[in-house]
Design an enzyme around this catalytic site. Structure first.
Site, mmCIF file in Angstrom:
data_model
loop_
_atom_site.group_PDB
_atom_site.id
_atom_site.type_symbol
_atom_site.label_atom_id
_atom_site.label_comp_id
_atom_site.label_asym_id
_atom_site.label_seq_id
_atom_site.Cartn_x
_atom_site.Cartn_y
_atom_site.Cartn_z
ATOM 1 N N GLU A 1 -12.687 -0.273 3.095
ATOM 2 C CA GLU A 1 -12.347 -0.677 1.849
ATOM 3 C C GLU A 1 -13.008 -0.058 0.513
ATOM 4 O OE1 GLU A 1 -11.719 -4.234 0.449
ATOM 5 O OE2 GLU A 1 -9.594 -3.739 -1.289
ATOM 6 N N ASP B 1 -7.264 -2.961 -9.975
ATOM 7 C CA ASP B 1 -7.454 -4.861 -9.984
ATOM 8 C C ASP B 1 -8.824 -4.495 -11.364
ATOM 9 O OD1 ASP B 1 -5.858 -4.006 -8.535
ATOM 10 O OD2 ASP B 1 -5.748 -5.758 -7.552
#
Ligand code: GLC
Length: 425
Positions: free
Chosen positions: A396, A166
């Site tokens: 993550e 992103d």
């Protein structure tokens, strides 16, 4: 079956993030079903619970649109810990979904799950594979018509969030052209869960939402979006995963496809491989994206450069060039492969997609290296990933310069990657 030191913990994360046949990436920060996360998670489940692996893919397909697109988020149940939610997207599908997509790892996952079912002798899975094969084929048709209408062989993203990376510096120039005006009121939730220094800047967030507003105003019609898009990038990470999944669907088509479908898939595959080959830059030793609005190459170095390896067979010169390039990116790193290399001015080792290491990216890169005969390097990347997870947990992502775990913790796809890559090390 091999048991890894953190096997139990990995399974516990998948159990904890289970919301009824689908898995959220992590609690609170990402409280819905995400497209490519679920594909990786299904491959993790396939190791010990084939039925659950199929369920993950089936629940994702509940969100598939009539035109074939598989959305990037399926909002199965409401949650107020995430922005932008269903009201901002304003899509009209049976189940609320976002209006954009994500890397099509689905076909790769389906083959993986199908083969696990066969290997474990699980009964009654043929019908499930067959239905999911058709869903995947519809989505690949959508990709080629909606996102490569000119037949270049490289599919485009119309929003940075589609890329899966992103906040990548690869989008900086193209995104800077997008106005910061929005018709939607922005209520960021991400910076309430994770330190703002790791997340995108506010003005970029406004641009992300400007693009969503634009497509909502197009009624989410692919043709209108293609014309109105303020951001349009032909992406090699997307095309690499699509080509790889197409090859996996070709394999499944031997059993599940008609002659016409086999021929169709072969045509798609040839088109995508030809498109990818044109994005190889010998002077850079990697593949590059193209900004379809400026018409220029985007040569900012990011992990996307290596994803085509999972689909394409390189020639000898390309293979040695690309492995040397990856070695250069790994130099002085505690854990690789960085999403942006340290020699790039864009490198930020802790900020989301601007340097940190993702376990699932390594999974795709290592698969690609192995397919191209670079077994040692593939193995090093896999064991580095597994060691990083064993040291700091199922985060993550990881700071490549220190190995520190960052972003959300108890992450589903990191748990899946650990189990799959751990068995190879
Ligand atoms: C972030 C990542 C994206 C991922 C999602 C859920 O948005 O950039 O790739 O799918 O988190 O994990």
């Amino acid at each position: 079956m091999t048991t890894l030191p953190k096997e139990e913990a990995a399974r516990a994360i998948l159990a904890r993030n289970d919301r009824g046949g689908y898995t959220v990436p992590t609690d609170r920060l990402y409280p819905f079903q995400w497209n490519w996360d679920s594909a990786f998670v299904a491959m993790g489940f396939a190791l010990f619970d084939v039925d659950r692996a199929y369920r993950e893919l089936e629940r994702l397909i509940e969100g598939q649109w009539d035109d074939g697109m598989i959305p990037h988020i399926v909002f199965h149940a409401p949650s107020d810990t995430y922005f932008p939610g269903p009201d901002v997207w304003g899509t009209r599908h049976r189940v609320p979904t976002s209006g954009i997509t994500q890397p099509p790892v689905f076909g790769m996952a389906l083959r993986h799950v199908h083969e696990a079912a066969r290997a474990s002798g699980t009964d009654g899975t043929k019908e499930r594979t067959k239905a999911l094969f058709q869903a995947a084929l519809r989505s690949h048709r959508w990709w080629l018509s909606a996102r490569d209408p000119d037949g270049t062989g490289v599919v485009a993203i119309l929003h940075p969030w589609e890329s899966g990376s992103d906040n990548s510096p690869a989008w900086d120039e193209a995104l800077a052209r997008v106005p910061t005006t929005t018709t939607t009121a922005i209520r960021r939730k991400d910076t309430g869960h994770v330190d703002a220094s790791m997340r995108p800047r506010d003005e970029d967030y406004q641009r992300f939402i400007h693009i969503v507003d634009t497509y909502r105003a197009c009624g989410w019609d692919p043709k209108r979006q293609w014309t109105a898009a303020p951001f349009k990038v032909a992406d090699v990470q997307m095309t690499g995963t699509l080509a790889r999944s197409t090859a996996d669907l070709m394999h499944l088509a031997k059993v599940f496809g008609s002659d016409a479908e086999k021929a169709e898939l072969k045509g798609m595959h040839e088109r995508l491989l030809a498109g990818l080959s044109r994005q190889w830059r010998p002077d850079l030793s990697r593949f590059v994206n193209r900004d379809l609005i400026s018409g220029q190459d985007i040569d900012t170095p990011t992990q996307a450069a290596f994803i085509p390896l999972a689909a394409i067979t390189l020639d000898e010169a390309q293979r040695s060039a690309v492995t040397a390039e990856i070695e250069r990116w790994l130099k002085n790193m505690v854990v690789g492969v960085p999403s942006t290399p340290a020699f790039s001015p864009a490198f930020e080792p802790k900020r989301y997609w601007r340097g940190p290491v993702w376990a699932v990216v390594n999974w795709l890169i290592a698969d690609g290296l192995r397919l191209n005969g670079a077994e040692d390097l593939a193995h090093r990347i896999e064991s580095g990933t597994v060691q990083a997870i064993e040291k700091v947990g199922f985060c993550e992502y990881f700071d490549p310069t220190t190995g520190e775990g960052l972003g959300g913790d108890t992450f589903s796809w990191t748990a899946a990657a650990y189990m799959v890559l751990g068995r190879r090390t």
